[in-house]
Motif scaffolding. Structure first.
Motif, short mmCIF file in Angstrom:
data_model
loop_
_atom_site.label_atom_id
_atom_site.label_comp_id
_atom_site.label_asym_id
_atom_site.label_seq_id
_atom_site.Cartn_x
_atom_site.Cartn_y
_atom_site.Cartn_z
N MET A 104 0.83 -1.20 0.00
CA MET A 104 0.00 0.00 0.00
C MET A 104 0.87 1.25 0.00
SD MET A 104 -2.88 -1.37 -0.15
CE MET A 104 -3.86 0.12 -0.03
N PRO A 105 0.74 2.10 -1.03
CA PRO A 105 1.53 3.33 -1.06
C PRO A 105 0.98 4.35 -0.07
CG PRO A 105 0.00 3.30 -2.89
CD PRO A 105 -0.15 1.96 -2.19
N LYS A 106 1.84 5.27 0.34
CA LYS A 106 1.41 6.32 1.26
C LYS A 106 0.50 7.29 0.51
CE LYS A 106 3.35 9.69 4.50
NZ LYS A 106 4.61 10.26 5.02
N LYS A 107 -0.60 7.68 1.18
CA LYS A 107 -1.55 8.57 0.51
C LYS A 107 -2.10 9.61 1.48
CE LYS A 107 -5.79 7.61 -0.34
NZ LYS A 107 -7.11 7.12 -0.74
N GLU A 108 -2.61 10.68 0.91
CA GLU A 108 -3.36 11.70 1.65
C GLU A 108 -4.75 11.78 1.04
OE1 GLU A 108 -1.16 15.46 2.09
OE2 GLU A 108 0.52 14.39 1.18
N GLU A 109 -5.73 12.09 1.88
CA GLU A 109 -7.10 12.23 1.41
C GLU A 109 -7.64 13.61 1.79
OE1 GLU A 109 -8.41 7.52 1.89
OE2 GLU A 109 -9.42 9.07 3.06
N ILE B 162 -10.03 17.57 25.16
CA ILE B 162 -10.03 18.72 24.27
C ILE B 162 -9.50 18.37 22.89
CG2 ILE B 162 -8.96 20.99 23.88
CD1 ILE B 162 -9.02 21.39 26.90
N LEU B 163 -8.40 17.61 22.83
CA LEU B 163 -7.70 17.38 21.57
C LEU B 163 -8.01 16.06 20.90
CD1 LEU B 163 -4.19 18.75 22.52
CD2 LEU B 163 -6.02 19.93 21.35
N GLY B 164 -8.63 15.12 21.64
CA GLY B 164 -8.81 13.79 21.08
C GLY B 164 -7.55 12.96 21.26
N SER B 165 -7.63 11.71 20.87
CA SER B 165 -6.47 10.82 21.05
C SER B 165 -5.47 11.03 19.93
CB SER B 165 -6.94 9.36 21.05
OG SER B 165 -7.40 8.99 19.76
N ASP B 166 -4.26 10.48 20.12
CA ASP B 166 -3.23 10.60 19.10
C ASP B 166 -3.15 9.35 18.24
OD1 ASP B 166 -2.33 8.88 21.00
OD2 ASP B 166 -0.37 9.83 21.30
N SER B 167 -4.31 8.73 17.99
CA SER B 167 -4.35 7.51 17.19
C SER B 167 -3.94 7.79 15.74
CB SER B 167 -5.76 6.91 17.22
OG SER B 167 -6.71 7.84 16.73
N LYS B 168 -3.51 6.74 15.05
CA LYS B 168 -3.05 6.86 13.68
C LYS B 168 -4.20 7.22 12.75
CE LYS B 168 -0.77 4.11 10.08
NZ LYS B 168 -0.27 2.78 9.72
N LYS C 261 -9.48 -0.64 3.55
CA LYS C 261 -8.42 -1.36 2.85
C LYS C 261 -7.19 -0.46 2.62
CE LYS C 261 -11.67 -4.40 0.40
NZ LYS C 261 -12.13 -4.87 -0.92
N ASN C 262 -7.37 0.84 2.66
CA ASN C 262 -6.24 1.77 2.52
C ASN C 262 -5.56 1.90 3.88
OD1 ASN C 262 -6.99 2.30 -0.19
ND2 ASN C 262 -8.50 3.81 0.51
N THR C 263 -4.43 1.25 4.03
CA THR C 263 -3.81 1.10 5.36
C THR C 263 -2.60 2.01 5.57
OG1 THR C 263 -2.48 -0.75 4.53
CG2 THR C 263 -4.59 -1.28 5.58
N ASN C 264 -2.22 2.80 4.58
CA ASN C 264 -1.03 3.65 4.74
C ASN C 264 -1.41 5.11 4.48
OD1 ASN C 264 1.59 4.43 5.18
ND2 ASN C 264 2.37 3.72 3.19
N VAL C 265 -2.31 5.62 5.32
CA VAL C 265 -2.83 6.98 5.15
C VAL C 265 -2.08 7.92 6.10
CG1 VAL C 265 -4.86 8.45 5.29
CG2 VAL C 265 -5.09 6.07 4.51
N SER C 266 -1.51 8.99 5.56
CA SER C 266 -0.76 9.94 6.40
C SER C 266 -1.65 11.04 6.95
CB SER C 266 0.39 10.55 5.61
OG SER C 266 -0.10 11.28 4.50
N SER C 267 -2.69 11.43 6.19
CA SER C 267 -3.58 12.48 6.69
C SER C 267 -4.91 12.44 5.95
CB SER C 267 -2.94 13.87 6.52
OG SER C 267 -2.87 14.22 5.15
N VAL C 268 -5.94 12.89 6.65
CA VAL C 268 -7.27 13.05 6.06
C VAL C 268 -7.79 14.42 6.47
CG1 VAL C 268 -9.63 12.18 5.96
CG2 VAL C 268 -7.73 10.57 6.16
N GLN C 269 -8.28 15.16 5.50
CA GLN C 269 -8.81 16.49 5.78
C GLN C 269 -10.19 16.61 5.15
OE1 GLN C 269 -6.33 19.69 4.45
NE2 GLN C 269 -7.87 21.28 4.83
N PHE C 270 -11.10 17.28 5.86
CA PHE C 270 -12.46 17.48 5.36
C PHE C 270 -12.66 18.95 5.02
CE2 PHE C 270 -12.59 13.70 7.91
CZ PHE C 270 -13.46 12.85 7.24
#
Length: 514
Positions: free
Chosen positions: A27-32, A452-458, A466-475
């Motif tokens: 899985m390549p590294k991706k951003e969404e 306040i900040l939420g957890s530091d989960s991946k 199925k996309n397992t190598n996600v570096s960031s997601v932004q809405f």
């Protein structure tokens, strides 16, 4: 050899059956970047996802109705929910139109003019008292990771030529080129109910924009140093508690002595025949009492300084800890801590601990005032006994006055005894409550920051697990604007759009020439 070959084939077959096929892909590294187009009431019209990859062999997953390569002419191959492409471009952006119309947040927008609800499409051009109500809640149909760990920035832009008396509680309002930008921050795991009011005429409004991002906090805390300082505080509180026990014992002895002394005065009053012998003993006892109280009152300054030092130490330690945790609140003092901490429910236990130390200091001052008064009374008593010995003619009157005075002193001694007993209970309670104070403060601050900040989960993919190598997601979410309809002009000529123009057009920000 046949047995070995059969064993190897069995292992390979077992692995193929137990591991999903997509897990074997590299899985390549991706951003969404998730773009959501919303109606004026907040309902989802369409969701587009721009996936970003570095060059090379790309494998991605997503349930899309349509996909578009936004940067190169490389063909995007789609097989079910699997998308593949091989590109030499430094960065590849492709847009996928999601089949699903579910976001992590259920967003609702309502509008009222002069107290009557009206739809967003009917609101354009209206005049009156406007109220915009926005509600944000968790969508249980979507992975809760996004709701619990992503903060939202909401921006509402109102034209000051069309809107006056703009009010929005708990919002940041900025001037932006003839418009008021109303900004709200919704923390991870929190919903929101937002209300904006204004007097409007010929109303129009740009799109409401909502950006969702994951918050991060990198804090390094020297817990060993903090624990050492808190241990010193705990040891001091133990010594204070032990000292208060000794003080209570001494006060009990003093109270019992005064009680017996008062009873002796009563007997003296009833037996004036033993006047001389009695007055000598009484005078000696008064001298001893005065000396004892004088010695006791000499400790007042030391006790007061010690209590104030301990109080200051507690405030300094807690202020240091709160500062290290990054909480932006004023420095706590005995005068302001109650008002500041009353508005922060998460720090209620810290407030209780500060209440205890402040109440203790005040109680000690009351005790010292009692000792001073008692000492002054003892001095007066000694003077009275001296006059009693010098003037036998006033013996009856002086004896009665002396007895009355000692009765009051006896009552005061009982009150002092009760006060010191309460003080001892307070120090014992303080000792008990601060037994594990370092861990408790750390726990409270950590829980508050996490809340306040939420957890530091991946980061996880919004599109597909199925996309397992996600570096960031932004809405990036945007509602339709509320605009007066305009007659469309004839389209003159089409033009090939660049990548950035297509990206703007996707979100309704690109102005086509007519």
């Amino acid at each position: 050899m046949k047995k070995v070959l059969v064993a190897v084939l069995s292992i390979i077959l077992a692995l193929e059956l137990s591991v999903p096929s997509y897990a074997l892909d590299i899985m390549p590294k991706k951003e969404e970047v998730v773009y959501g187009l919303l109606s004026t009431n907040g309902s989802v019209k369409n969701i587009y996802v721009v996936s970003i990859f570095d060059k090379g062999e790309i494998i991605d997953y997503g349930n899309y109705s349509k996909i578009i390569n936004m940067t190169t002419s490389d063909k995007l191959n789609i097989n079910g929910d699997k998308i593949t492409v091989n590109t030499a471009a430094k960065k590849l952006y492709y847009q996928g139109n999601l089949v699903s119309k579910e976001l992590p947040w259920n967003i609702s927008l309502k509008y009222m003019i002069d107290g009557k609800e009206i739809s967003g499409t009917e609101l354009a051009g209206k005049s009156g008292f406007l109220k915009i109500m926005m509600s944000i809640k968790q969508n249980p149909e979507v992975n809760s990771t996004f709701f619990n760990n992503y903060a939202l920035q909401i921006a509402i832009l109102l034209d000051t030529k069309l809107c006056d008396n703009i009010k929005a509680d708990n919002a940041t309002i900025l001037d932006a080129g003839g418009k008021k930008q109303i900004t709200y921050i919704v923390l991870p795991g929190k919903g929101a109910d937002i209300s904006v009011t204004a007097d409007v005429h010929d109303f129009e409004m740009d799109s409401v924009t909502i950006n969702g991002i994951k918050l991060y906090l990198d804090m390094s805390i020297d817990t060993d140093k903090f624990t050492q300082e808190i241990s010193k505080l705990s040891d001091a509180i133990k010594k204070l508690d032990d000292g208060s026990g000794s003080l209570l014992y001494g006060v009990n002895q003093l109270s019992n002595g005064i009680k017996k002394y008062t009873e002796g005065l009563k007997a003296f009053n009833e037996g004036l025949s033993e006047f001389n012998d009695g007055t000598n003993k009484l005078s000696a006892g008064a001298d001893n009492l005065e000396k004892g109280l004088s010695e006791l009152s000499k400790q007042n300054d030391a006790l007061e300084k010690g209590a104030l030092s301990m109080q200051q130490y507690v405030f300094d330690t807690i202020n240091l800890k709160l500062s290290e945790k990054g909480l932006k609140i004023p420095a706590l003092t005995p005068d302001n801590y109650s008002m500041i901490l009353s508005d922060i429910p998460e720090l209620v236990s810290v407030k209780k601990q500060l209440d205890s130390i402040v109440e203790y200091t005040r109680g000690l001052k009351g005790y010292m005032n009692g000792v001073t008064k008692l000492n002054a009374g003892a001095v007066d008593l000694a003077k009275g006994l001296s006059q009693l010995n010098a003037s036998s003619s006033k013996i009856s009157y002086a004896s009665e006055e002396l007895y009355n005075s000692m009765s009051e002193i006896n009552l005061a001694a009982k009150k002092l005894q009760k006060g010191i007993a309460s003080y001892k209970e307070g120090t014992a309670d303080l000792r008990r409550r601060t037994f594990n104070i370092d861990n408790e403060i750390n726990k409270i601050i950590d829980e508050t920051i996490d809340d306040i900040l939420g957890s530091d989960s991946k980061a996880v993919s919004f599109v597909s697990e199925k996309n397992t190598n996600v570096s960031s997601v932004q809405f990036v979410l945007k509602t339709d604007g509320i605009k007066l309809s305009k007659t469309k002009k004839t389209f003159k000529k089409s033009k090939t759009l660049s990548f950035y123009q297509r990206l703007l057009k996707l979100f309704g920000l690109y102005k086509t020439e007519y």
